[in-house]
Design a protein around this motif. Structure first.
Motif, PDB file in Angstrom:
ATOM      1  N   GLN A  24      46.086  24.387  53.521  1.00  0.00           N
ATOM      2  CA  GLN A  24      45.563  25.708  53.886  1.00  0.00           C
ATOM      3  C   GLN A  24      45.834  26.722  52.780  1.00  0.00           C
ATOM      4  O   GLN A  24      44.975  27.534  52.434  1.00  0.00           O
ATOM      5  N   ARG A  81      43.379  26.267  50.054  1.00  0.00           N
ATOM      6  CA  ARG A  81      42.030  26.718  50.414  1.00  0.00           C
ATOM      7  C   ARG A  81      41.948  28.238  50.516  1.00  0.00           C
ATOM      8  O   ARG A  81      40.869  28.824  50.418  1.00  0.00           O
ATOM      9  N   LEU A  82      43.089  28.862  50.756  1.00  0.00           N
ATOM     10  CA  LEU A  82      43.108  30.331  50.783  1.00  0.00           C
ATOM     11  C   LEU A  82      43.311  30.904  49.368  1.00  0.00           C
ATOM     12  O   LEU A  82      43.557  32.097  49.201  1.00  0.00           O
ATOM     13  N   ASN A  83      43.248  29.990  48.391  1.00  0.00           N
ATOM     14  CA  ASN A  83      43.259  30.404  46.973  1.00  0.00           C
ATOM     15  C   ASN A  83      44.590  30.900  46.453  1.00  0.00           C
ATOM     16  O   ASN A  83      44.629  31.720  45.522  1.00  0.00           O
ATOM     17  N   GLU A 134      47.661  30.962  59.084  1.00  0.00           N
ATOM     18  CA  GLU A 134      46.690  31.746  58.305  1.00  0.00           C
ATOM     19  C   GLU A 134      47.027  33.238  58.362  1.00  0.00           C
ATOM     20  O   GLU A 134      46.904  33.955  57.375  1.00  0.00           O
TER      21      GLU A 134
END
Lengths: 401, 401, 401, 401
Positions: A102, A105-107, A74
């Motif tokens: 991930q 989901r972090l766009n 992340e």
């Protein structure tokens, strides 16, 4: 305090967390300290300097996050990219899948390049995507150096060659969780922009440090990256680096001293010797698998991993039974097959502070478990194949010559 | 390995990280384990059940994040709120300031209620804001139970009363980093929606666990909260809780066993006895400060903290000199004054696994340092004031009666 | 596992076993090793060389017996004397009494010189005995350097002067159990023939090593000494010293590495600084006792011990109550009065790896216990007297300047 | 701190000191304590009660000497015999030889019954000596249960039968150093008068405790035995047992807690299961030796030892080269051949806290070393023979079923 004691040592052959050497356990056996006293910055300074060596970088800037590999991912992404940015990511197994998840989901706009589980990243597809991307919409290539679920090692040098060939400015982000300190990894030479690992892998520490290293280009990118981040923000660290106090929030004193001991051990052995040892143990494991008449999940030699081997079991066998029985009868911890290969493979981790006889004990254990489970293995066959190779290739321990 | 040895024990009186009891050090002195074996879930299950007791909740859901207090903050906020959401936050010292800074960087609309450093949260202002907010634009109240920088404890029961009085649905988010396991804290009774602490504070562990506990209402909010989160996402944990494997990514085996030992010690002593012990040590410290003729940074008795005391030094003294000298001459670690009170206060942390004589040794040390630095303290004055109180109030150790 | 937990640290102020520094605990936190491998002799060689420094000898031969001080006594006696040999021994407290008892049971002809408990060895009597002994019937002078039961330090230099003055060839055997590494001790300069200590005293290790050092004259005597001995026989050790394998039977690997760490710490601080630190802590303790209005069991300043202070309580107080209560209420471990002074004194041990604030915590604790027990102590009085002295005399920690 | 680091674990297969389980290392990782506080006697009481179980005695009295096996020997002899007493002792290897040497030096009249090294005690000779000794000049039979140098286990039940048959009152003294806690040992049933072991053997602790257990008859004998003894005297212990303080001199706190943990582990596994495990590992080792085409030093099956196997090498091979190379190349610690069998045998210790896969790793290592040294071993042959047996006989770990 221990929930399921068994006599003797646990044989820990999952591909992380791995065995902690006694020297490191000793170094961590200590009370807390005030991290604002002069002692902790003095220690931290040596760690930041020395940790660069495991990435083979002189120009990179390392960060020691109190987190896991997932947190390190992340940190790598949010510090360098902005929502909507296009990434090219390779789906080749469970851990690359989780990283891709991930990223989504972090766009980020994730361009997934999928391979069969057991194959490496498809770099031909990468080449064509890069070739086509004249407007440089691709902001980052995200690749797992070593896919822990399938035992596949990707060729990072080729990624760099492709980017260079097309003079493409995409950032090169590498998950080195199950490779760094074990496989050949060259941050500067390969032009990696962010590399990361976790303390519980080849560094042979407890879980708790996500170690991230950023190239100057990545640091530059972090100035404009719009992804929201606070805990994982590099800029807070950089501020405290300048102050010479190093820590924006409380570090684990024990892990800092443990990291010091782990690095000292690595350097004493010699990083190249460490890598050679992993190559030796990886090869020995593969020879054993072959001798048993079983198949490696990894489909081509070029992708063989020297840190983990995923072994394919015959269709009538449920691989999780092997893992269960190994633990219940022989105090042997093997890795489960995950997701798509659940039930189909079991994994032998051979990374970290490990030597030849530990591996041979594990291989002998696998033979007994295979027999237990009904697979007609010939006792001693895998051990013999591995031993013949190891007896020929293992050097004397330098400090004992 | 140790950068600045001194003879004898280090006297650790910063308000965290705090002294680790030997029982906990022993429990953590162990190799890694496969966290996917049946042993780790069995252990985790007991931890999740027992950790609720330190929050005094039966309905809450706890999460053991491999992170620090800063990460726990981020988890509390991003799982319950969406960008743009209005929060009311109280700025009363360095740690509330940092949390507010985080809230802003996470794109919340932070309504800051500021007090002088040394005062508690202004709950009258809160009451009027809540009263006015008939349209319920305020989504969360964020409050630090105990401001570690100034030694101020806020009245959480009053916050709940205000919200209830106006039937306001705002979430009630509490930083209990330097309070939980040391001060009276009642999650269920006070209707706290998210409470959090860090392992290196009153739990007396190393840094590395950010412990977050969510009420049913907070869990419900997490289903619609739009803040971006992956590492800190509760939903990944909840998924693995259901599976009975508990961990979306690798936990620290050592900290899990350490937490088990820490909880066992707390329950053996009795949580209420632990809180009474902190009250005793806090009071003793304040009596010493008074005897020295120095002022407590905390301006009113209602805010006095039983985990940390910030001592105001006379204007001609630079408080960081006290901290420096304490460490250099007496192996005594005191807390620095931070930010607005830098140079003006030094802090005595009196939390975690600590007893009367350890504190008295510290107080005697402070007296010598004050003398060193030119403040005309009367030797023994603070110790005498503290001793007189402690001799009167310290119970026999129950296991030794 | 722990039979009687209490919150916080145990304050260990018995005159041995003493506090073990974390560095030593870490060094000992290890698996067993094959003591016949090259590693253990290599380690042992450095230990035998370095341990001579704590005796201040270059000509002595050290032995590291896996035993206690009692065993070390037996080794000193049986290797140098024959049954029936006349020894002059000084009875001044419990430990000299026990040594005399041992001498008698080993069939020596013990010429006991008794003093009141609280007085030092009567060297005038020694002088007259030596003067009279023209036929050299006295084979050895046996003297406890520091009587742990009464806090009395004997003057060894004077013993040597007496022997030299009369050119008397008696062996000079010294129990340095509670002195070596803490008090000024000069084996070569004072012509001591056998000196001994135990690992759990000023060396700050666990119990388990009886360290004996023999002069060339003592080694010579051992060739003809007829006392029966096997386990404690020096000749077995000397045989293995010559072979370079060092150990006639299995040593404790953990204690060897622990001793290495303990010596490293002592040398890092500097042996003379260590002795000065003990002088400082001893003086501070005596000032506190005086401030409380209590008497030191030691009757003259010339005998004051810097490693242990025996404090005389008023007749109406039973000193064992003080010890009991200190432990039960304040987690403070004080020394009991033994034998003749049972009930009359309690003892404060101030030796080993200890610093100023630890001692002040103990002194504050003693004040509270005295109050508990009905003695009208003025709170802070002893601490103040000690602090005033320590604040004036404590050096900066060299590694932190 | 470590003199000759190598990567990975040391494989410790000398017949003592053996591997210490993590649970025991943890229990010993602690500061010193006042052994005169109520906590240490409370602990000691449980130890003295429970340690009897490992001797299978209810009537015996145990002593925990701070010493080694050599000291335990001396304690057994000097407490029960007088100078000049006739003992019958069996010389069958290096350790029985050393004990006989001790007996001679302690001035007993030793009647040595010698066997070839590799044979057991000649009990026929014993029978005839006992038969002839109508005047009961033989005061004690001294026998090593398991000769660690040759891997020979003697039949103690037969010794008792012989004594009983002739109603001979000789004391029956047994060295159980490498047998107790590993081999079937029955103090009460076999009428053993003194049995002894050392902590670093099957108890899997560090060196430092010589554990001696005396029958009522032996205790009776101690009242009149005239051998000189002080440190090793049982009567001092018995005096302190009565007082309930237990210790005539300072014990090692760490070893007491370690012993507690070691006993807990043994009882959790079940003593009979522990013995069965040793039988399993012993048999597996012998099968491997046979498969390699090498000979067991032990000449008959009835004497085969389940704790150590001495392997005879072909005449052209120097066995110490095997030991040296194992350590230098594979971090494997094997036992040297001693004295008469020096150069001719190497030894594999398989005792203590050890499991199947640890042994198989060792056996695989021995195969590689044999190849290194020029012996034409077939890789995997020994491992296969051992595995086939172990796979058939190893039970599930009870706590994991």
């Amino acid at each position: 305090m221990d929930y399921v004691n068994g006599p003797g040592r646990n044989h820990l052959f999952v591909p992380g967390p791995v065995n902690i050497p006694e020297q490191v356990l000793r170094a961590m056996n200590r009370n807390n300290e005030d991290y604002r006293s002069p002692a902790v910055p003095a220690l931290t300074k040596t760690l930041l300097e020395d940790v660069k060596k495991i990435f083979k970088t002189t120009s990179g800037t390392p960060f020691l996050f109190p987190t896991t590999g997932t947190g390190a991912w992340e940190s790598a992404l949010t510090n360098t990219l902005s929502p909507g940015d296009r990434t090219v990511s390779f789906l080749i197994g469970q851990f690359s899948l989780l990283w891709i998840d991930q990223q989504k989901r972090l766009n980020f706009d994730v361009d997934v390049v999928e391979s069969d589980w057991g194959q490496g990243a498809n770099l031909e597809v990468l080449a064509s995507k890069i070739a086509e991307d004249r407007s440089h919409t691709i902001k980052a290539i995200c690749i797992v150096h070593n896919e822990t679920a399938t035992g596949v090692t990707n060729n990072l040098a080729t990624v760099r060659k492709i980017l260079d060939h097309y003079q493409h400015p995409a950032l090169f982000l590498v998950d080195g969780v199950s490779s760094i300190c074990a496989l050949d990894f060259r941050m500067d030479e390969w032009g990696v922009d962010v590399a990361l690992t976790g303390s519980q892998k080849a560094l042979s520490l407890p879980t708790g440090l996500g170690i991230v290293c950023a190239s100057p280009k990545a640091l530059e990118a972090s100035k404009t990256a719009k992804s929201v981040r606070v805990f994982f923000d590099w800029s807070d660290y950089l501020k405290f680096y300048k102050l010479g106090t190093y820590w924006p929030y409380t570090p684990s004193i024990q892990l800092l001293y443990g990291l010091r001991a782990a690095l000292d051990l690595l350097f004493e052995e010699g990083l190249d010797n460490v890598i050679a040892r992993h190559a030796r143990l990886g090869k020995a494991t593969r020879l054993a698998v072959e001798a048993w008449g079983l198949k490696n999940c990894t489909q081509k030699e070029e992708w063989f991993s020297d840190t983990v081997t995923a072994v394919v079991v015959p269709p009538h066998i449920e691989s999780s039974e092997i893992v269960k029985r190994a633990w219940k009868r022989y105090n042997l911890s093997l890795g489960l097959g995950l997701n798509k290969v659940a039930g189909k493979v079991f994994r032998i981790g051979h990374l970290g502070n490990l030597n030849e006889l530990q591996l041979l004990g594990c291989l002998a254990g696998v033979e007994m478990v295979l027999k237990d489970i009904g697979f007609p293995v010939k006792f001693g066959s895998g051990v013999a194949a591995a031993s013949a190779f190891l007896q020929n290739s293992t050097p004397l321990i330098p400090s004992r010559i």
